[in-house]
Write a protein that holds these residues in place. Structure first.
Motif, PDB file in Angstrom:
ATOM      1  N   TRP A  99       9.073   7.636  -4.059  1.00 39.94           N
ATOM      2  CA  TRP A  99       8.368   6.941  -2.978  1.00 39.94           C
ATOM      3  C   TRP A  99       8.826   5.486  -2.880  1.00 39.94           C
ATOM      4  O   TRP A  99       9.000   4.959  -1.772  1.00 39.94           O
ATOM      5  CB  TRP A  99       6.857   7.017  -3.208  1.00 39.94           C
ATOM      6  CG  TRP A  99       6.333   8.402  -3.188  1.00 39.94           C
ATOM      7  CD1 TRP A  99       5.813   9.110  -4.247  1.00 39.94           C
ATOM      8  CD2 TRP A  99       6.294   9.287  -2.062  1.00 39.94           C
ATOM      9  NE1 TRP A  99       5.455  10.369  -3.839  1.00 39.94           N
ATOM     10  CE2 TRP A  99       5.731  10.515  -2.506  1.00 39.94           C
ATOM     11  CE3 TRP A  99       6.676   9.176  -0.728  1.00 39.94           C
ATOM     12  CZ2 TRP A  99       5.548  11.601  -1.660  1.00 39.94           C
ATOM     13  CZ3 TRP A  99       6.494  10.259   0.126  1.00 39.94           C
ATOM     14  CH2 TRP A  99       5.936  11.453  -0.343  1.00 39.94           C
ATOM     15  N   THR A 100       9.017   4.846  -4.028  1.00 44.70           N
ATOM     16  CA  THR A 100       9.501   3.461  -3.997  1.00 44.70           C
ATOM     17  C   THR A 100      10.931   3.396  -3.466  1.00 44.70           C
ATOM     18  O   THR A 100      11.276   2.491  -2.700  1.00 44.70           O
ATOM     19  CB  THR A 100       9.440   2.847  -5.408  1.00 44.70           C
ATOM     20  OG1 THR A 100       8.073   2.791  -5.836  1.00 44.70           O
ATOM     21  CG2 THR A 100      10.014   1.442  -5.423  1.00 44.70           C
ATOM     22  N   LEU A 101      11.777   4.346  -3.856  1.00 47.10           N
ATOM     23  CA  LEU A 101      13.146   4.378  -3.344  1.00 47.10           C
ATOM     24  C   LEU A 101      13.165   4.580  -1.834  1.00 47.10           C
ATOM     25  O   LEU A 101      13.941   3.940  -1.112  1.00 47.10           O
ATOM     26  CB  LEU A 101      13.938   5.496  -4.030  1.00 47.10           C
ATOM     27  CG  LEU A 101      14.270   5.303  -5.512  1.00 47.10           C
ATOM     28  CD1 LEU A 101      14.996   6.530  -6.063  1.00 47.10           C
ATOM     29  CD2 LEU A 101      15.113   4.054  -5.716  1.00 47.10           C
ATOM     30  N   LEU A 102      12.309   5.471  -1.346  1.00 50.96           N
ATOM     31  CA  LEU A 102      12.231   5.713   0.093  1.00 50.96           C
ATOM     32  C   LEU A 102      11.798   4.456   0.833  1.00 50.96           C
ATOM     33  O   LEU A 102      12.392   4.091   1.865  1.00 50.96           O
ATOM     34  CB  LEU A 102      11.252   6.857   0.369  1.00 50.96           C
ATOM     35  CG  LEU A 102      10.989   7.180   1.842  1.00 50.96           C
ATOM     36  CD1 LEU A 102      12.272   7.648   2.523  1.00 50.96           C
ATOM     37  CD2 LEU A 102       9.899   8.244   1.968  1.00 50.96           C
ATOM     38  N   VAL A 261       5.879  -4.033  -4.844  1.00 48.46           N
ATOM     39  CA  VAL A 261       4.693  -3.997  -5.711  1.00 48.46           C
ATOM     40  C   VAL A 261       3.453  -4.394  -4.917  1.00 48.46           C
ATOM     41  O   VAL A 261       2.413  -3.730  -4.976  1.00 48.46           O
ATOM     42  CB  VAL A 261       4.877  -4.936  -6.924  1.00 48.46           C
ATOM     43  CG1 VAL A 261       3.599  -5.000  -7.743  1.00 48.46           C
ATOM     44  CG2 VAL A 261       6.045  -4.467  -7.782  1.00 48.46           C
ATOM     45  N   LEU A 262       3.564  -5.472  -4.142  1.00 43.75           N
ATOM     46  CA  LEU A 262       2.433  -5.935  -3.339  1.00 43.75           C
ATOM     47  C   LEU A 262       2.191  -5.026  -2.143  1.00 43.75           C
ATOM     48  O   LEU A 262       1.046  -4.705  -1.806  1.00 43.75           O
ATOM     49  CB  LEU A 262       2.687  -7.370  -2.867  1.00 43.75           C
ATOM     50  CG  LEU A 262       2.853  -8.415  -3.970  1.00 43.75           C
ATOM     51  CD1 LEU A 262       3.249  -9.762  -3.370  1.00 43.75           C
ATOM     52  CD2 LEU A 262       1.561  -8.560  -4.759  1.00 43.75           C
ATOM     53  N   THR A 263       3.266  -4.597  -1.494  1.00 45.26           N
ATOM     54  CA  THR A 263       3.125  -3.747  -0.312  1.00 45.26           C
ATOM     55  C   THR A 263       2.482  -2.414  -0.658  1.00 45.26           C
ATOM     56  O   THR A 263       1.582  -1.937   0.054  1.00 45.26           O
ATOM     57  CB  THR A 263       4.505  -3.507   0.334  1.00 45.26           C
ATOM     58  OG1 THR A 263       5.091  -4.763   0.675  1.00 45.26           O
ATOM     59  CG2 THR A 263       4.377  -2.655   1.583  1.00 45.26           C
ATOM     60  N   GLY A 273       5.211   0.310  -7.611  1.00 50.40           N
ATOM     61  CA  GLY A 273       4.398  -0.888  -7.453  1.00 50.40           C
ATOM     62  C   GLY A 273       2.912  -0.600  -7.581  1.00 50.40           C
ATOM     63  O   GLY A 273       2.172  -1.329  -8.258  1.00 50.40           O
ATOM     64  N   ARG A 274       2.459   0.449  -6.926  1.00 50.96           N
ATOM     65  CA  ARG A 274       1.062   0.849  -7.038  1.00 50.96           C
ATOM     66  C   ARG A 274       0.734   1.244  -8.470  1.00 50.96           C
ATOM     67  O   ARG A 274      -0.347   0.947  -8.983  1.00 50.96           O
ATOM     68  CB  ARG A 274       0.788   2.013  -6.092  1.00 50.96           C
ATOM     69  CG  ARG A 274      -0.632   2.559  -6.147  1.00 50.96           C
ATOM     70  CD  ARG A 274      -1.619   1.580  -5.566  1.00 50.96           C
ATOM     71  NE  ARG A 274      -2.982   2.125  -5.607  1.00 50.96           N
ATOM     72  CZ  ARG A 274      -4.053   1.486  -5.168  1.00 50.96           C
ATOM     73  NH1 ARG A 274      -3.923   0.277  -4.632  1.00 50.96           N
ATOM     74  NH2 ARG A 274      -5.238   2.035  -5.235  1.00 50.96           N
ATOM     75  N   GLY A 275       1.688   1.909  -9.137  1.00 54.42           N
ATOM     76  CA  GLY A 275       1.485   2.287 -10.537  1.00 54.42           C
ATOM     77  C   GLY A 275       1.344   1.081 -11.438  1.00 54.42           C
ATOM     78  O   GLY A 275       0.557   1.088 -12.389  1.00 54.42           O
TER      79      GLY A 275
END
Length: 320
Positions: A99-102, A261-263, A273-275
């Motif tokens: 998800w972060t890569l996407l 991370v913030l987004t 980031g959420r993790g």
């Protein structure tokens, strides 16, 4: 300087940077307020059971011993076990990494695709109203704060207009083609938020480098040979102006990762980031260490690859 030595030096700097990031992360996490033992030990446990559990996670060891053991596990590819989920950290990260890569890849592509034409447009109309307008937009973009942009986009396009979802990465209970459409619609606002933050610096850099390129002697010679301004701009000047822009792409990846991370926190997007945000609230040291290591490796690898690529594109870098 030989090509091999040039590449080895860049790789050596990258490895040293990763080690430094790992060490700083390890030490800073130990300075966080709160007792990490609370994440793995229940208050109702007996002292004997609590001591056994802390020993299992190595939390009863001195700081230096924990650091040496941590480095030893890293060399074996072991990132540890999550305090709160009791599963390998690698599994936790691999579930969130796509998800972060996407998100970051989409934002990076949008930044380049939009930024290059805007930079060219401003440089080709230097001093005109269009140039000033693009500069104002670029400077404004550089001053934006990631959470603020995300919250505004959520309020306008999510809550008020209802055009896009306000959180998550997809809608539960949909499959097949509908699932992919759901992923795209959930991606729009987070990707747009990151793009708006990065676009300003890319446009201004593209404009400045292209203006410098248009002032070089080969451009004057091309004009004397009767080449059209359009051909000079897009085929000759832009090619040289793209060298600094290539370097900026690698550097921007670091800002994109930090912004993600913030987004992801604002949009409840289930990426790394959420993790990180969830792990901080739970004092889950292994997940935090693994996430920061993964992000550090990604950024350093991108910057190192960009540095090496730039060295091949511009031979002067290898001899400097």
């Amino acid at each position: 300087m030989s090509i091999a030595l040039f590449v080895l030096r860049r790789l050596g700097r990258g490895i040293l940077t990763i080690w430094f990031a790992v060490t700083v992360t390890f030490l800073l996490l130990r300075l966080l307020p709160g007792d990490p033992a609370l994440a793995v030990a229940s208050p109702n446990m007996t002292e004997e059971a609590r001591a056994t559990l802390l020993q299992q996670y190595g939390l009863d060891q001195p700081l230096l011993t924990q650091y040496v053991l941590y480095l030893g596990r890293l060399f074996q590819g072991d990132l540890g076990t999550s305090f709160t989920q009791s599963i390998p950290v690698l599994d936790v990260l691999m579930e969130r990494l796509p998800w972060t890569l996407l998100l970051t890849a989409t934002a990076l592509v949008l930044t380049v695709v939009i930024g290059i034409p805007l930079g060219v447009l401003a440089a080709s109309h230097k001093g005109a109203f269009l140039d000033r307008f693009v500069q104002i937009v670029g400077v404004t973009g550089q001053s934006l704060f990631v959470p603020s942009v995300g919250i505004v986009l959520l309020l306008v396009f999510g809550l008020n207009l209802g055009w896009f979802p306000i959180g998550g990465a997809y809608t539960d209970g949909v499959y097949g083609g509908e699932w992919y459409v759901s992923v795209l619609t959930h991606l729009v606002l987070p990707a747009l938020s990151l793009t708006l933050i990065q676009l300003g610096s890319y446009v201004l850099t593209m404009r400045a480098t292209l203006i410098d390129a248009l002032g070089d002697d080969y451009v004057t010679l091309a004009k004397a040979n009767g080449l059209s301004p359009r051909r000079i701009l897009w085929k000759h000047a832009l090619r040289n102006a793209l060298l600094p822009a290539t370097t900026l792409i690698g550097l921007q990846l670091g800002f994109l990762v930090g912004g993600a991370v913030l987004t992801e926190t604002v949009f409840a997007y289930p990426g790394i980031g959420r993790g990180i945000y969830e792990a901080v609230t739970q004092l889950d040291f292994p997940v935090l260490q693994g996430a920061f290591l993964l992000l550090a490796v990604t950024v350093v690898a991108a910057n190192t690859l960009t540095d090496i690529t730039y060295g091949f594109l511009d031979p002067r870098v290898k001899t400097s």
